[in-house]
Design an enzyme around this catalytic site. Structure first.
Site, PDB file in Angstrom:
ATOM      1  N   HIS A  81      14.468 -26.192   8.025  1.00 15.36           N
ATOM      2  CA  HIS A  81      14.733 -26.422   9.450  1.00 15.36           C
ATOM      3  C   HIS A  81      16.140 -25.973   9.804  1.00 15.36           C
ATOM      4  O   HIS A  81      16.370 -25.355  10.834  1.00 15.36           O
ATOM      5  CB  HIS A  81      14.600 -27.904   9.781  1.00 15.36           C
ATOM      6  CG  HIS A  81      13.208 -28.417   9.653  1.00 15.36           C
ATOM      7  ND1 HIS A  81      12.128 -27.739  10.161  1.00 15.36           N
ATOM      8  CD2 HIS A  81      12.717 -29.534   9.082  1.00 15.36           C
ATOM      9  CE1 HIS A  81      11.043 -28.422   9.887  1.00 15.36           C
ATOM     10  NE2 HIS A  81      11.359 -29.520   9.234  1.00 15.36           N
ATOM     11  N   CYS A 119      20.731 -16.472  36.825  1.00 15.47           N
ATOM     12  CA  CYS A 119      21.294 -17.621  36.123  1.00 15.47           C
ATOM     13  C   CYS A 119      20.568 -17.938  34.825  1.00 15.47           C
ATOM     14  O   CYS A 119      20.761 -18.979  34.243  1.00 15.47           O
ATOM     15  CB  CYS A 119      21.295 -18.841  37.028  1.00 15.47           C
ATOM     16  SG  CYS A 119      19.668 -19.446  37.385  1.00 15.47           S
TER      17      CYS A 119
END
Lengths: 95, 588
Positions: free
Chosen positions: B195, B510
């Site tokens: 992970h 954005c």
């Protein structure tokens, strides 16, 4: 309308077996269905909708799970779950 | 050179880093173990545990949302699993039993139950399954930290740029790495598929794992070099061995440093086209640092973070306070407040938003949710109007995920109604400018028509790419198909910019795309003149704009006419960057 009861055997093929993440994905898909879902391995039966219960199966790669669904969408539930298991939970590092 | 030590491991994230080490060790938790006796004590412990559970779940949700917005990878998945574990009925029942039946205090209950689960995985006789037992420890640790009032954020207490060295990092520890200061990660354990590796790659810093006993050989402050491509960590590197790494590192440092020094200066291309830079912010506190990063104002205030931080809707009063304080601090600089962008998969487990949907991204989210829950939406509209009245300035109010004209019209009506009712009570409001997020293909395609009903466009490239390409950006199995530089997405951006110009309304981008120098060149070429991004990303993108002539970037318009793939567009942008700013290209 009578509830359907269906059962299917599924073999885990993802590398790391039933650890937290696959268990979470399994429980998430199971919870999307209203049928009651039970998963059995080696005589041990647990709810397919509980991530923690699924962990207690100690299922590893190659383990055979018997998945039983009981309810109006039993068939769909089993199909979705079988597909998830088949796709090795879509986890890229476990293919 | 004397003292140089090489450690071979696995390169899990490419790139080179050279910096002093910060050796991280998870804080030892000393668990209080107590047998409960006094009446009512069990109830007290149970209620502590529930509070800790709720606050841990809130933290995770907050992180999940941050990830969704910041990255296109699927690394939120493991946290979602952690959240499910925390809310699992069986888990909760077992914790309850430990307290009520076994008479154990909350900390003891958590460690007992968690270690039972972890032990099961570890004793399964299967190494691979055992390797993943760490997730249970991670969930338990979060809970315990919350119970014991220990700051649940792992302590990366250092100044300046460091390479983090540790035995191992849990997913939550990896997520807590201070991204502005960590330049590399070196771990004793872990491999390319752990992970931590997925997360570090998503952050985009070099990393080498599986280094054996590296962390016990290094002390904080020791010089360390990492080669994430070669899978090598070097302790106290000598000049000969690492000359090349050092020069690359120096170039990067100089570039960033130079870009930061010039952050406040305007960004004008060599052929005289000026680009405005605004900041995306998540909370009140973010506003203070904007100017230093080179942001001229706030282009996107993600108000859903207020909801997430509290775990429930934020009262009008509190919203008004926050908006007013921010508007005051910004003075007359731009301030765009985006309406709560709730739904999609961001709010897994939050009962307050929507019914369960098979396709939450296509369901009752964002403006659809707000218009369905008008009273809730009105608290936000009133708070925005109050902030405008209190500061005597015009604010910008952006509505997300618009797909239908009626959503703009209806929102405008709600604003008018609310302003009228304020006026009847003697409060004169300055109505905000009303803008829409262009992030659904329908809005981009109909931009010319929508432009007549709103005051500005804000293009949200994350969702626009996801919806245009029909690719769930959180799904790992289709991750490679998520390509914001796909010509189809870029044509929609181009059309939206043209429609805005024709209607003489403002338009900005954005999405996170603007923050990547390569993509920024493309957006510049497509006619975008206002970028809004995370403040930290502004300096380097500004520097990119200063180097690249607009006339060169604008050739992208022809490229996307003919191009069929994102790779072609990327190739073009790399070519431009190679000619005008090769040192920036080397950092991409």
């Amino acid at each position: 309308m009578a509830d359907e009861v269906q059962e299917m055997e599924m073999t885990l093929r993802n590398k790391y077996g039933m650890h937290v993440r696959p268990a979470g994905l399994f429980a998430k898909i199971a919870s999307r269905h209203s049928s009651a879902i039970t998963v059995t391995k080696d005589g041990n039966s647990v709810s397919g909708k509980s991530i923690m219960a699924l962990l207690t199966l100690e299922a590893v790669c190659g383990s055979v799970l018997t998945v039983r669904a009981e309810g109006p969408d039993a068939e769909a539930a089993l199909q979705d779950l079988a597909a998830l298991v088949e796709r090795k939970f879509d986890l890229p590092d476990e293919q | 050179m004397d003292g140089e030590e090489r450690f071979e491991g696995v390169g899990v994230s490419p790139g080179v880093a050279m910096a002093p080490a910060f050796v991280y060790r998870s804080a030892e938790l000393r668990l209080p173990r107590r047998t409960l006796g006094a009446p009512g004590e069990a109830e007290g412990e149970w209620s502590r545990l529930r509070d800790a559970r709720d606050s841990t779940a809130r933290d995770i949700r907050r992180t999940l949302v941050a990830l969704d917005l910041e990255t296109s990878g699927g690394e939120g998945g493991i946290l979602e699993a952690h959240l499910m574990a925390l809310e699992d009925e069986l888990f909760i029942k077992e914790l309850r039993d430990e307290i009520f039946k076994m008479g154990r205090n909350a900390e003891w209950a958590v460690s007992e139950v968690a270690s039972r689960y972890a032990a099961k995985l570890r004793s399964s006789g299967n190494e691979l399954l055992a390797e993943r037992a760490g997730d249970i420890d991670d969930v338990a640790r979060r809970l315990l930290q919350s119970l014991m009032g220990v700051d649940s954020t792992p302590q990366f207490s250092f100044e300046g740029r460091r390479i983090v060295v540790a035995g191992n990092l849990s997913p939550s520890e990896t997520l807590a790495l201070p991204r502005d200061r960590v330049v590399g990660v070196a771990l004793d354990r872990g491999g390319a598929t752990s992970h931590a590796a997925l997360l570090v790659r998503a952050i985009g810093i070099p990393a080498v794992f599986g280094l054996g006993n590296f962390s016990s050989r290094v002390r904080s402050g020791d010089e360390v070099a990492l080669d994430g491509n070669g899978g090598v960590a070097i302790l106290s590197p000598g000049a000969g061995e690492t000359g090349r790494l050092r020069s690359m590192e120096a170039e990067r440092g100089n570039l960033v440093e130079m870009a930061r020094r010039r952050a406040a200066e305007p960004a004008v291309t060599p052929d005289g086209v000026e680009v405005a830079f605004l900041a995306n912010v998540e909370n009140e506190g973010d506003v203070a640092g904007i100017a230093a990063s080179g942001g001229a104002g706030v282009g996107l205030f993600r108000t859903e973070y207020l909801w997430l931080a509290e775990g429930r809707p934020v009262a009008e009063e509190r919203q008004a306070e926050i908006y007013t304080a921010m508007a005051r601090e910004l003075g007359d600089r731009p301030f765009a407040i985006r309406a709560f962008d709730l739904g999609g998969d961001k709010f897994h487990g939050s009962a307050s938003v929507g019914e369960h949907e098979a396709n939450p991204f296509l369901g009752l989210r964002s403006i659809r949710f707000l218009l369905r829950n008008e009273n809730f939406f009105k608290t936000q509209i009133r708070a925005v109007l109050r902030a405008g009245a209190a500061t005597g300035r015009r604010l910008d109010f952006t509505i997300p995920m618009v797909s239908d004209m009626s959503e703009i019209v209806k929102t405008r009506e709600l604003i008018r109604e609310t302003a009228d009712s304020f006026a009847r009570h003697g409060v004169e409001c300055i109505e905000p400018r009303l803008g829409i997020m262009v992030e659904v293909p329908a809005a981009a395609v109909s931009a010319a028509a929508f432009a007549r009903h709103c005051d500005y466009f804000s293009i949200g490239t994350n969702d626009l790419a996801q919806y245009t390409l029909a690719v769930d950006r959180c799904s790992e199995s289709v991750a490679t198909l998520y390509q914001p530089l796909h010509p189809a997405v870029l044509r929609l951006v181009r059309g939206t910019v043209e429609a805005a110009c024709a209607a003489s309304i403002g338009v900005s981008v954005c999405g996170e795309m603007a923050a990547d120098p390569l993509s920024a060149i493309v957006l510049l070429g497509l006619g975008v003149r206002t970028f809004s991004m995370a403040p930290a990303a502004i300096p380097l993108v500004k520097e990119t704009v200063r180097r690249v002539p607009h006339s060169e970037a604008a050739r992208v318009v022809q490229i996307i006419e003919g191009a069929a793939t994102a790779a072609q567009v990327r190739h073009f942008a790399r070519g431009v960057l190679a000619r005008f700013a090769p040192e920036i290209l080397r950092q991409c």
